[in-house]
Motif scaffolding. Structure first.
Motif, PDB file in Angstrom:
ATOM      1  N   PHE A  11      -3.022 -31.443 -18.157  1.00  0.00           N
ATOM      2  CA  PHE A  11      -2.621 -30.779 -19.403  1.00  0.00           C
ATOM      3  C   PHE A  11      -3.502 -31.209 -20.565  1.00  0.00           C
ATOM      4  N   MET A  12      -4.037 -32.426 -20.506  1.00  0.00           N
ATOM      5  CA  MET A  12      -4.926 -32.897 -21.568  1.00  0.00           C
ATOM      6  C   MET A  12      -6.237 -32.131 -21.553  1.00  0.00           C
ATOM      7  N   ALA A  13      -6.764 -31.905 -20.366  1.00  0.00           N
ATOM      8  CA  ALA A  13      -8.004 -31.145 -20.251  1.00  0.00           C
ATOM      9  C   ALA A  13      -7.791 -29.700 -20.701  1.00  0.00           C
ATOM     10  N   GLU A  14      -6.616 -29.136 -20.407  1.00  0.00           N
ATOM     11  CA  GLU A  14      -6.302 -27.786 -20.891  1.00  0.00           C
ATOM     12  C   GLU A  14      -6.331 -27.740 -22.414  1.00  0.00           C
ATOM     13  N   SER A  15      -5.717 -28.728 -23.049  1.00  0.00           N
ATOM     14  CA  SER A  15      -5.690 -28.757 -24.517  1.00  0.00           C
ATOM     15  C   SER A  15      -7.095 -28.867 -25.081  1.00  0.00           C
ATOM     16  N   ALA A  16      -7.933 -29.656 -24.430  1.00  0.00           N
ATOM     17  CA  ALA A  16      -9.320 -29.769 -24.875  1.00  0.00           C
ATOM     18  C   ALA A  16     -10.043 -28.439 -24.744  1.00  0.00           C
ATOM     19  N   ASP A  17      -9.791 -27.700 -23.655  1.00  0.00           N
ATOM     20  CA  ASP A  17     -10.431 -26.403 -23.473  1.00  0.00           C
ATOM     21  C   ASP A  17      -9.976 -25.415 -24.545  1.00  0.00           C
ATOM     22  N   ILE A  18      -8.706 -25.496 -24.917  1.00  0.00           N
ATOM     23  CA  ILE A  18      -8.167 -24.608 -25.953  1.00  0.00           C
ATOM     24  C   ILE A  18      -8.826 -24.876 -27.300  1.00  0.00           C
ATOM     25  N   LEU A  19      -9.102 -26.135 -27.595  1.00  0.00           N
ATOM     26  CA  LEU A  19      -9.587 -26.514 -28.920  1.00  0.00           C
ATOM     27  C   LEU A  19     -11.112 -26.564 -29.030  1.00  0.00           C
ATOM     28  N   THR A  20     -11.815 -26.506 -27.902  1.00  0.00           N
ATOM     29  CA  THR A  20     -13.275 -26.523 -27.951  1.00  0.00           C
ATOM     30  C   THR A  20     -13.823 -25.104 -27.920  1.00  0.00           C
ATOM     31  N   THR A  21     -15.138 -24.982 -28.047  1.00  0.00           N
ATOM     32  CA  THR A  21     -15.768 -23.657 -28.097  1.00  0.00           C
ATOM     33  C   THR A  21     -15.966 -23.098 -26.694  1.00  0.00           C
TER      34      THR A  21
END
Length: 395
Positions: free
Chosen positions: A108-118
């Motif tokens: 879920f942390m990696a998902e959040s990073a994908d959501i917030l990155t370009t």
């Protein structure tokens, strides 16, 4: 007898179980992270340290490695930044020049990073089987069914969903679609205050303990203001009257590590170490939080120990890797730091991100092969990001 020299090659496809064990797939239906084998895994082959260093150096600024506080030391040593889940996702978003974001944490942390990155950045999870038992306890289908139950009870229009950061992108998207926000363990009170300005009730996902502790301990509600929705029972195990009377509708989820701590653990450590300060994470059970001296997020725990006087004694109720790292860090200041429970328990899914997986990831990227990319689909990302932005806008 069959002539093995002329036999046709078999078309063997790896089974889902084999892929899971290899870290190439994940099983979101299982409740993982609950086993406590008695000690931390042994360190990996020291030769891997040099391979990781060489690969990371070859990648240079193209890679940005994030390390969650619960990771092993052998992984943390290669992290460009460390922190809790949301801090790391924001750190990733602040590095748009990095082509690869290697997230040493859980899914879920990696998902959040994908959501917030370009879109130009690729978020990579070294082992796809590094999930989170708490996040797995709430699926999109279950939460949609819960909303139908709330609708049938005539209360859905009064309910604002608040989802803990430790949730899947699907749950974050559900929260965004229904006018809710995300929270962390450090800003849960502010998130609940905001939500009560929008509606009369809160559906708190997926950790019942953080929701209950915030409502009762920080906001002065009573335990009777809270009900627990069990997705495995018809109508969540609740009557329409219970839903109408409740202020906090808590999802029946929990952290498999923090949920192990008990009042007996607190009493035992106080008996063994006179004058000890008990400091626990708000994902612990309500009775444990009530028995502790201090309660706070991972970042709060670190700052509290940094500010603690020399010679002070502390029993910490959170993940073992972090507790041991803090004990070693502050040993020179004569701060005695122990794990709250006698039973050694670490987050086994966090520990799936070990040095072999990190080396494989970095060497693959250095060779131009993108592996284990985490991608959230555009529709889910749209509403999940909306919920995250509501949190970022909180005063």
């Amino acid at each position: 007898m069959r002539d093995v020299t002329t036999a046709q090659p078999l078309d063997v496809q790896p089974t889902p179980l084999a892929l899971l064990l290899l870290g190439r797939e994940a099983d979101p239906r299982s409740e993982r992270g609950v086993e406590c084998p008695g000690d931390l895994p042994s360190p990996s082959d020291p030769d891997l340290v040099e391979r990781a260093r060489v690969a990371k150096e070859k990648l240079g600024d193209k890679v940005f490695v994030l390390g969650h506080h619960y990771q092993r030391d052998e992984v943390i040593q290669f992290a460009d930044v460390t922190g809790d889940s949301f801090k790391l996702a924001r750190d990733a978003a602040a590095r748009p020049e990095a082509e690869y974001i290697v997230f040493c944490g859980v899914h879920f942390m990696a998902e959040s990073a994908d959501i917030l990155t370009t879109d130009a950045q690729a978020v990579v999870l070294p082992d796809l089987a590094a999930g989170c038992s708490m996040a797995d306890m709430a699926t999109a289908e279950q939460v949609a069914e819960c909303w139908d139950v709330l609708t049938d009870a005539g209360v859905a229009d009064q309910v604002v969903p608040v989802s803990y950061m430790n949730s899947s992108a699907d749950i974050k998207a559900f929260t965004g679609r229904h006018g809710g926000t995300i929270c962390t363990s450090s800003n849960a009170k502010r998130a609940l205050e905001w939500a009560f300005e929008q509606g009369e009730k809160i559906l708190f996902l997926p950790d019942q303990h953080l929701g209950r502790n915030t409502a009762v301990r920080d906001m002065g509600m009573s335990l009777t203001d809270c009900v627990v929705y069990n997705p495995h029972k018809p109508n969540g195990g609740l009557t329409a009257e219970q839903l109408r009377n409740a202020k906090m509708i808590l999802w029946r989820g929990h952290c498999s590590v923090h949920g192990r701590f008990s009042v007996e653990s607190v009493e035992d450590v106080r008996a063994r170490i006179p004058g000890v300060n008990v400091l626990v994470h708000p994902e612990c059970k309500h009775e444990v939080v009530a028995a502790a001296d201090y309660v706070g997020s991972t970042e709060y725990i670190i700052k509290a120990l940094e500010a603690a006087p020399r010679g002070s004694k502390w029993a910490i109720g959170t993940e073992l890797n972090l507790v041991r790292r803090l004990a070693n860090r502050f040993a020179s200041e004569d701060k005695e730091i122990v794990f709250l429970d006698k039973t050694v328990c670490f987050c086994s899914t966090m520990n799936r991100i070990d040095l072999p997986h990190l080396v494989w990831t970095l060497e693959s990227l250095a060779d131009g092969k993108l592996v284990n990319r985490i991608e959230v689909d555009p529709e889910t990302e749209k509403y999940a990001k909306l919920a995250l932005e509501r949190m970022l806008a909180l005063p």
